[in-house]
Design an enzyme around this catalytic site. Structure first.
Site, PDB file in Angstrom:
ATOM      1  N   LYS A  38       0.907  -1.169   0.032  1.00 49.72           N
ATOM      2  CA  LYS A  38      -0.132  -0.036   0.036  1.00 49.72           C
ATOM      3  C   LYS A  38       0.952   1.287   0.073  1.00 49.72           C
ATOM      4  O   LYS A  38       1.954   1.206   0.323  1.00 49.72           O
ATOM      5  CB  LYS A  38      -0.934   0.110   1.261  1.00 49.72           C
ATOM      6  CG  LYS A  38      -0.283  -0.076   2.578  1.00 49.72           C
ATOM      7  CD  LYS A  38      -1.193  -0.414   3.781  1.00 49.72           C
ATOM      8  CE  LYS A  38      -0.219  -0.276   4.834  1.00 49.72           C
ATOM      9  NZ  LYS A  38      -1.307  -0.690   6.161  1.00 49.72           N
ATOM     10  N   TYR A 267      16.313  30.283   6.175  1.00 46.17           N
ATOM     11  CA  TYR A 267      15.081  31.016   6.565  1.00 46.17           C
ATOM     12  C   TYR A 267      14.822  31.150   8.254  1.00 46.17           C
ATOM     13  O   TYR A 267      15.270  30.154   8.884  1.00 46.17           O
ATOM     14  CB  TYR A 267      13.710  30.242   6.099  1.00 46.17           C
ATOM     15  CG  TYR A 267      13.379  30.399   4.526  1.00 46.17           C
ATOM     16  CD1 TYR A 267      13.005  31.467   4.062  1.00 46.17           C
ATOM     17  CD2 TYR A 267      13.434  29.258   3.831  1.00 46.17           C
ATOM     18  CE1 TYR A 267      12.657  31.544   2.803  1.00 46.17           C
ATOM     19  CE2 TYR A 267      13.016  28.951   2.562  1.00 46.17           C
ATOM     20  CZ  TYR A 267      12.625  30.250   2.069  1.00 46.17           C
ATOM     21  OH  TYR A 267      12.391  30.574   0.615  1.00 46.17           O
TER      22      TYR A 267
HETATM   23  C1  LIG Z   1      -0.477  -2.064   6.638  1.00 42.75           C
HETATM   24  C2  LIG Z   1      -1.123  -3.242   7.020  1.00 42.75           C
HETATM   25  C3  LIG Z   1      -0.354  -4.310   7.070  1.00 42.75           C
HETATM   26  C4  LIG Z   1       1.248  -4.341   6.868  1.00 42.75           C
HETATM   27  O1  LIG Z   1       1.872  -3.765   8.289  1.00 42.75           O
HETATM   28  P1  LIG Z   1       3.400  -3.529   8.267  1.00 42.75           P
HETATM   29  O2  LIG Z   1       3.599  -3.251   9.929  1.00 42.75           O
HETATM   30  O3  LIG Z   1       3.932  -2.594   7.400  1.00 42.75           O
HETATM   31  O4  LIG Z   1       3.765  -5.029   8.047  1.00 42.75           O
HETATM   32  C5  LIG Z   1      -0.959  -5.509   7.580  1.00 42.75           C
HETATM   33  N1  LIG Z   1      -2.120  -5.409   7.658  1.00 42.75           N
HETATM   34  C6  LIG Z   1      -2.980  -4.412   7.818  1.00 42.75           C
HETATM   35  C7  LIG Z   1      -4.514  -4.627   7.932  1.00 42.75           C
HETATM   36  C8  LIG Z   1      -2.496  -3.211   7.460  1.00 42.75           C
HETATM   37  O5  LIG Z   1      -3.532  -1.948   7.567  1.00 42.75           O
END
Ligand SMILES: *Cc1c(COP(=O)(O)O)cnc(C)c1O
Length: 373
Positions: A38, A267
């Site tokens: 994702k 800045y």
């Molecule tokens: C993002 C997510 C994962 C992966 O998480 P990591 O800590 O990066 O391994 C797994 N399951 C769900 C439901 C998630 O939202």
């Protein structure tokens, strides 16, 4: 155009493959991976990451949104794709067209989805998300099996799996460990009750990265690694687990100058030279995703740690190179990654910015070309 002229990200394909292979050999033989890519593969380029993992045998991917899932399908990712977040029922057509699996973490939502699928004469593949204590998305584990059965018996829904998610598997604190055990037990009990009620639960999965390492005893049919594949720490690890950081970030020295005593830089004039300093200007800034509060950060030039001074700007930052007489214009600057002996890991940046690697890595902007090596 030379994309290595300003600032860029390099992805070490070999390290990614190594992390995946390590994970496969760490997992029990009958536990598979839903590789979570994702947020554009946590900023690493989801399509490239998934293609490499697919070549290594990965055949199940997880994303947060419909658009992310469609992007993978259009890029010829062949395996199953689970959408972990919410998809509007009116986007049902795309779910069917791309043969995606939708998470259902709410009963009313499940019915809406079923209704829309029925209207389109489609059958939507779903995984049920069961809430065992996270209280974010998920159907309460105490919900009666009759209610659940009525939902999944909707002919337009095709139940293929069930899962839950831990709230604090990345902590070694005693209370958090106890809570994680409770969640795992609640999920196991729920599975037992569902089976007794003749709910065809399909594939079961529970652990994300931290739990995979910290609780190898809680494995089901699949696990859901995201950050682990990229080699970053995800909270506290109870025992050592080998992983290779996949990402490096580089920029260039674009100007070398002196900052006279008492002059300020950048800045807000937040840094004032107590004595004459030599300063290098670097072609990267918060517009590329370097956190603006990385003020006490360092960068590597010619294997030396050079402190960032003054405020980080949108496109540039400045660092002190007084102790580096040999520094030259257009020198390579390592923001994250290994130089000769020195290295800066993303964890260092995250710690100094008071956040976690996950947040930083998803904020690196599209202005940084991703170069897969
Ligand atoms: C993002 C997510 C994962 C992966 O998480 P990591 O800590 O990066 O391994 C797994 N399951 C769900 C439901 C998630 O939202």
């Amino acid at each position: 155009m030379d994309i290595q002229e300003r600032a860029w990200m390099e992805i070490d394909t070999h390290a990614l493959i190594q992390n995946y292979q390590n994970l496969i050999s760490f997992l029990p033989k009958d536990t598979g991976c839903i590789c979570i890519v994702k947020a554009n593969g946590y900023g690493h380029d989801a399509v490239q990451e998934a293609l490499i993992l697919q070549q290594q045998g990965a055949h199940f991917f997880g994303v947060a949104t419909l658009a992310e899932a469609v992007q993978l399908k259009e890029a010829n990712i062949k395996g199953d794709i689970l959408i972990l977040g919410h998809t509007l029922p009116r986007q049902m057509k795309e779910l069917a067209q791309y043969d995606l699996i939708q998470t259902v973490g709410d009963v009313a939502y499940g019915y809406q989805l079923a209704e829309e699928a029925k209207r389109l004469e489609a059958r939507v593949r779903i995984h049920l998300k069961i809430d065992t204590g996270m209280h974010r998305l998920g159907i309460d584990h105490r919900l009666s099996m009759d209610t659940l059965k009525a939902l999944i018996e909707q002919p337009s829904l095709k139940l293929e799996g069930c899962f839950s998610h831990f709230a604090c598997a990345d902590s070694v604190d005693e209370n958090d460990v106890a809570f994680t055990h409770q969640q795992a037990e609640k999920f196991a009990e729920w599975v037992k009750r569902a089976r007794l009620a003749h709910i065809p639960v399909g594939k079961l999965h529970l652990s994300a990265s931290a739990a995979i390492v910290n609780y190898p005893e809680f494995q089901w049919d699949y696990c859901r690694p995201g950050i682990l594949l990229l080699g970053f720490d995800s909270g506290d690890m109870k025992h050592p687990y080998e992983r290779n950081q996949v990402l490096s970030i580089y920029a260039k020295v674009t100007k070398i100058d002196v900052l006279p005593k008492q002059e300020t830089i950048g800045y807000g004039r937040t840094y004032q030279a107590k004595q004459l300093r030599k300063v290098a200007t670097i072609s990267i800034g918060y517009g590329d995703g370097i956190p603006r509060n990385y003020q006490n950060g360092e960068v590597l030039i010619r294997d030396a740690r050079c402190p960032i001074i003054g405020r980080i700007s949108m496109d540039q930052l400045c660092c002190d190179v007084t102790d580096l007489p040999e520094v030259a214009l257009f020198d390579l600057v390592t923001i994250i990654g290994n130089d000769q002996k020195e290295s800066i890991r993303l964890e260092e940046m995250a710690n100094k910015c008071g956040t976690i690697t996950n947040e930083i890595v998803t904020h690196f902007s599209n202005r940084l070309p991703r170069i897969y090596r």
